[in-house]
Design a protein around this motif. Structure first.
Motif, short mmCIF file in Angstrom:
data_model
loop_
_atom_site.label_atom_id
_atom_site.label_comp_id
_atom_site.label_asym_id
_atom_site.label_seq_id
_atom_site.Cartn_x
_atom_site.Cartn_y
_atom_site.Cartn_z
N GLN A 81 0.83 -1.20 0.00
CA GLN A 81 0.00 0.00 0.00
C GLN A 81 0.87 1.26 0.00
O GLN A 81 0.64 2.19 -0.77
N ASN A 82 1.87 1.27 0.86
CA ASN A 82 2.76 2.43 0.95
C ASN A 82 3.52 2.67 -0.36
O ASN A 82 3.68 3.80 -0.81
N VAL A 85 1.22 4.10 -3.04
CA VAL A 85 0.94 5.52 -2.77
C VAL A 85 2.07 6.38 -3.33
O VAL A 85 1.83 7.41 -3.98
N LYS A 88 2.08 6.35 -7.14
CA LYS A 88 1.03 7.19 -7.72
C LYS A 88 1.43 8.67 -7.71
O LYS A 88 0.88 9.48 -8.47
N SER A 89 2.35 9.03 -6.84
CA SER A 89 2.84 10.40 -6.82
C SER A 89 3.92 10.64 -7.87
O SER A 89 3.98 11.72 -8.48
N GLU A 205 -4.06 3.14 -9.71
CA GLU A 205 -5.17 2.77 -8.82
C GLU A 205 -5.72 1.40 -9.19
O GLU A 205 -6.02 0.58 -8.32
#
Length: 222
Positions: A81-82, A85, A88-89, A205
């Motif tokens: 998950q981390n 994230v 996605k940035s 996503e």
């Protein structure tokens, strides 16, 4: 293995062989790693196998249980998950930067990978597609002029390798991911930077959603 290879080299060879199998999920989380069996399969003594397993434990890829055996470590949902994230940035930013300039001499290999990916999809060559999807990301990174962004994306992609391979246990995800990458590529080619960035965000996503769908397997940990 060649008996002339020294002890340290043997240990490194065993280490690379096992690490590759774990990252590609040829060895699944929870699988036992028996020294004697590995030594027999690779044609080495148990000493380099033991040393390789200790190194893999340091990498967090295996766990050692007293009086039992080494076991391939479970996949951490929190780590995944981390990482997604952060991806996605970074990745949509890279896509936007590339789309602002469009395709050029520096993106030659990126274009070639996209074409090979299309051919592999048409031929339903799943193993080839998996490697090309990884290469697609590599060439995206290599096309950037921003060294800091390249370095950060490479670090994240390397850490995501094991998770990404796991996604393709569901063969239907090949086509979904291919369609997403094709859309991003066309937007880059058309220099539609904002649309390309949004498409990249949506793709990441969806990738994480594909990964989350695997959480029912006992090979995951929280």
């Amino acid at each position: 293995m060649d008996p002339k290879i020294n002890k340290k080299s043997l240990s490194n060879l065993v280490y690379r062989d096992l690490k590759d199998k774990i990252l590609k999920n040829d060895l699944f989380p929870g699988d036992k790693l028996i020294e004697m069996e590995i030594a027999a399969e690779l044609g080495v003594s148990r000493t380099p196998v033991r040393e390789a397993l200790k190194k893999l434990e340091e990498d967090g890829l295996v766990n050692n249980y007293p009086r039992k055996s080494y076991v391939v470590s479970k996949i951490s949902m929190k780590e995944a998950q981390n990482l997604y994230v952060v991806r996605k940035s970074l990745e949509p930013l890279a896509v936007e930067i590339l789309a602002e300039k469009g395709l050029n001499k520096k993106t030659k290999f990126f274009e070639e990978v996209n074409e090979k990916l299309q051919n592999a999809m048409n031929g339903e060559e799943e193993s080839v597609m998996e490697q090309l999807i990884i290469q697609w990301n590599v060439e995206l990174v290599n096309s950037l002029d921003n060294e800091i962004l390249r370095e950060l994306m490479t670090t994240v992609n390397n850490r995501l390798y094991r998770f990404s391979n796991f996604i393709f246990r569901d063969k239907g995800n090949y086509k979904k991911h291919y369609n997403n990458l094709s859309k991003i590529f066309e937007l880059i080619k058309e220099k539609k930077s904002k649309e390309a960035r949004l498409a990249s965000e949506n793709t990441i996503e969806e990738i994480y959603s594909m990964f989350e769908q695997q959480v029912d397997y006992k090979m995951f940990k929280n």
